[in-house]
Design an enzyme around this catalytic site. Structure first.
Site, PDB file in Angstrom:
ATOM      1  N   HIS A 151       3.727 -14.225  -6.389  1.00 40.77           N
ATOM      2  CA  HIS A 151       2.419 -14.456  -5.755  1.00 40.77           C
ATOM      3  C   HIS A 151       1.336 -13.618  -6.445  1.00 40.77           C
ATOM      4  O   HIS A 151       0.178 -13.716  -6.097  1.00 40.77           O
ATOM      5  CB  HIS A 151       2.504 -14.118  -4.269  1.00 40.77           C
ATOM      6  CG  HIS A 151       2.612 -12.647  -3.965  1.00 40.77           C
ATOM      7  ND1 HIS A 151       3.407 -11.779  -4.696  1.00 40.77           N
ATOM      8  CD2 HIS A 151       2.028 -11.875  -3.009  1.00 40.77           C
ATOM      9  CE1 HIS A 151       3.291 -10.556  -4.191  1.00 40.77           C
ATOM     10  NE2 HIS A 151       2.468 -10.598  -3.170  1.00 40.77           N
ATOM     11  N   HIS A 201       0.840  -1.200   0.000  1.00 43.49           N
ATOM     12  CA  HIS A 201       0.000   0.000   0.000  1.00 43.49           C
ATOM     13  C   HIS A 201       0.880   1.257   0.000  1.00 43.49           C
ATOM     14  O   HIS A 201       0.582   2.233  -0.671  1.00 43.49           O
ATOM     15  CB  HIS A 201      -0.909   0.011   1.238  1.00 43.49           C
ATOM     16  CG  HIS A 201      -1.806  -1.188   1.310  1.00 43.49           C
ATOM     17  ND1 HIS A 201      -3.174  -1.098   1.296  1.00 43.49           N
ATOM     18  CD2 HIS A 201      -1.526  -2.509   1.363  1.00 43.49           C
ATOM     19  CE1 HIS A 201      -3.700  -2.308   1.354  1.00 43.49           C
ATOM     20  NE2 HIS A 201      -2.714  -3.186   1.406  1.00 43.49           N
TER      21      HIS A 201
HETATM   22  N1  UDP Z   1       9.271  -5.707  -3.030  1.00 39.11           N
HETATM   23  C1  UDP Z   1      10.581  -5.250  -2.984  1.00 39.11           C
HETATM   24  N2  UDP Z   1      11.559  -6.133  -2.689  1.00 39.11           N
HETATM   25  C2  UDP Z   1      11.335  -7.444  -2.426  1.00 39.11           C
HETATM   26  C3  UDP Z   1      10.005  -7.915  -2.475  1.00 39.11           C
HETATM   27  C4  UDP Z   1       8.991  -7.012  -2.796  1.00 39.11           C
HETATM   28  O1  UDP Z   1      10.863  -4.083  -3.243  1.00 39.11           O
HETATM   29  O2  UDP Z   1      12.295  -8.153  -2.153  1.00 39.11           O
HETATM   30  C5  UDP Z   1       8.200  -4.735  -3.332  1.00 39.11           C
HETATM   31  C6  UDP Z   1       7.620  -4.944  -4.702  1.00 39.11           C
HETATM   32  O3  UDP Z   1       8.395  -4.254  -5.648  1.00 39.11           O
HETATM   33  C7  UDP Z   1       6.203  -4.406  -4.539  1.00 39.11           C
HETATM   34  C8  UDP Z   1       5.883  -4.625  -3.060  1.00 39.11           C
HETATM   35  O4  UDP Z   1       7.120  -4.911  -2.411  1.00 39.11           O
HETATM   36  O5  UDP Z   1       6.171  -3.022  -4.842  1.00 39.11           O
HETATM   37  C9  UDP Z   1       4.960  -5.806  -2.820  1.00 39.11           C
HETATM   38  O6  UDP Z   1       3.677  -5.478  -3.222  1.00 39.11           O
HETATM   39  P1  UDP Z   1       2.669  -6.543  -3.820  1.00 39.11           P
HETATM   40  O7  UDP Z   1       1.374  -5.832  -4.103  1.00 39.11           O
HETATM   41  O8  UDP Z   1       3.261  -7.234  -4.982  1.00 39.11           O
HETATM   42  O9  UDP Z   1       2.520  -7.625  -2.682  1.00 39.11           O
HETATM   43  P2  UDP Z   1       2.115  -7.590  -1.120  1.00 39.11           P
HETATM   44  O10 UDP Z   1       3.350  -7.359  -0.367  1.00 39.11           O
HETATM   45  O11 UDP Z   1       1.094  -6.490  -0.943  1.00 39.11           O
HETATM   46  O12 UDP Z   1       1.554  -8.953  -0.898  1.00 39.11           O
END
Ligand code: UDP
Length: 451
Positions: free
Chosen positions: A348, A17
């Site tokens: 995911h 978010h």
């Molecule tokens: N992300 C990151 N590094 C990581 C894993 C995830 O920067 O090692 C960031 C990714 O780029 C994205 C966010 O974390 O912007 C995850 O958002 P997403 O909606 O895909 O998944 P959530 O964490 O809400 O399940």
């Protein structure tokens, strides 16, 4: 005289978010309008102190009883009630004290799971708009669910032979619908929160909602519901990886986890389009058994992989996996996805990850878990044709053989790579000066400034 009016952006304090709403705030500031970004203090405190934000963007946090750390199981009814209480007070206080100081909030923008922000703003006579950080398709599905389709979806969603045609959307099976609609969904608080986004509508006017998507990606879904005015203003990705307008904008700036340092060098050492990148977002939702299946599947491909495994997990297969791939606790995902050595993304299918893969032109192997991820995986596979979705066995597990097979299909599939590249070009087109999302955001800002 300096214009002291500003927009208040309020967001739920999870990584998925924070990232899009921070990017939204940065874009608004660059268009000349000041923003205050408000979220839970524990999250603000975890953001890197080194991040550089444009002038005109300021931060404010509300304290609460949350502990550090985020897992899906942590989000409970009590947690949400606590956040509503502290958050509502903070929003009201910010609006009134800013007005007293002659720096009025002219508009409030809030993301999903915090619809009470709109109610507080309304009570203080400040207009507000929600910023939907999932695809427009999901917004339509929830709208239909609350407007006539609730009974049929509720009674049929777990029937594997059933599917539904909702106007303007692709045919959806039960497994393609967001998990919150299923009777087995344990998060009772979620659906009422989604419903409240629509309750803000009065009967005469269309309800305007900003969406982290772009016109070319969801042309029908954005226009499917006559009573909604869905305005696509995304994708929210740092400029350096999107339109290149600001080469210094290379990260969201809101990482809640400490990044590893050495993966770029490792990526540099691998051939073009050879690396399988594996990451499941910011919540650890996968079972130990599922992680083991993924590890075996990856090892069986004999391909190099970069895998984000959170530090709190101590898997037994780690040593063996590190002989073939690299494991990091966190990385800059957009940086990784835009690296030339990337071949595919085992994901995911969280909406940010899905958009980032499209913007970087990287095809996806989807292992969706819950909420919108299942619908996003369906869209990636069947509508955007930029990846495949894995199938679970009867125990709900995606087996190693299935993972290996899907990785091979995507790594060798020319068409998916071509489609991913097409979405990359269209995303850049939408974001550039005069592109659809750029224009949509300017129209929105001009309107709220004129109010
Ligand atoms: N992300 C990151 N590094 C990581 C894993 C995830 O920067 O090692 C960031 C990714 O780029 C994205 C966010 O974390 O912007 C995850 O958002 P997403 O909606 O895909 O998944 P959530 O964490 O809400 O399940």
């Amino acid at each position: 005289m300096e214009d002291c009016r500003h927009i208040l952006v309020v967001t739920f304090p999870g990584q998925g978010h924070i990232n899009p709403s921070l990017q939204f705030a940065k874009r608004v500031v660059k268009m000349g309008v000041k923003v205050t970004f408000l979220t839970a203090l524990c999250t603000l405190n975890r953001m890197p102190k080194t991040a550089v934000f444009p002038q005109g963007l300021s931060f404010s946090g509300f304290s609460n009883a949350f502990v550090d750390g985020w897992t899906a199981g942590y989000i409970s009814e009590t947690f949400m009630a606590e956040m509503k209480k502290c958050g509502s007070e903070a929003v009201a206080k910010h609006i009134t004290s800013s007005a007293e100081k002659g720096q009025p909030v002219i508009h409030v923008v809030y993301t999903i799971l915090v619809p009470w922000v709109g109610q507080v703003a309304n009570a203080l006579h400040v207009p507000s708009t929600s910023l939907w950080i999932q695809p427009a398709t999901l917004l339509d599905i929830y709208y239909y669910y609350f407007h006539g389709y609730g009974d049929i979806i509720g009674s049929k969603i777990n029937d594997p032979s059933w599917s539904i045609d909702l106007p303007g959307l692709p045919r959806l099976a039960g497994r393609d619908l967001p998990s919150f609609l299923s009777s087995s969904n344990p998060y009772d608080f979620a659906l009422p929160l989604f419903k409240q986004h629509f309750d803000a509508r009065d009967e005469e006017t269309k309800l305007r909602i900003l969406v982290n998507s772009f016109d070319a990606l969801e042309p029908e879904a954005l226009r499917a519901i006559e009573k909604l005015d869905l305005v696509a203003v995304g994708p929210f990705i740092p400029s350096a990886f999107l339109d290149g307008k600001d080469s210094s904008d290379t990260s969201f700036g809101g990482d809640l986890f400490k990044k590893s340092e050495d993966y770029v060098e490792w990526l540099n050492a691998n051939p073009k389009a050879s690396v399988v990148y594996v990451a499941f977002g910011s919540y650890s939702e996968l079972s130990k058994q599922q992680m083991e299946e993924i590890a075996r599947g990856l090892l069986e491909t004999r391909r190099p992989f970069l895998w984000v495994v959170r530090e709190e997990e101590k898997p037994s297969w780690r040593e063996e996996a590190e002989q073939q791939g690299m494991i990091v606790p966190w990385c800059s995902q957009v940086e990784v996805l835009s690296h030339p050595s990337l071949g595919c993304f085992v994901s995911h299918c969280g909406w940010n990850s899905s958009l980032e893969s499209l913007v970087c032109g990287v095809p996806v192997v989807g292992i969706p878990q819950w909420t919108d991820q299942v619908t996003n995986a369906k869209l990636i596979e069947d509508v955007w044709k930029a990846g495949v979705r894995t199938t679970r066995n009867e125990q709900g597990l995606v087996e190693s053989g299935e993972i290996k097979k899907c990785i091979e299909t995507v790594m060798e599939g020319e068409e998916m790579r071509r489609n991913a590249k097409k979405w990359k070009d269209l995303a850049k087109e939408a974001a550039k000066e005069g592109g659809s999302s750029d224009k949509n955001l300017k129209v929105f800002l001009n309107e709220i400034l004129a109010d």
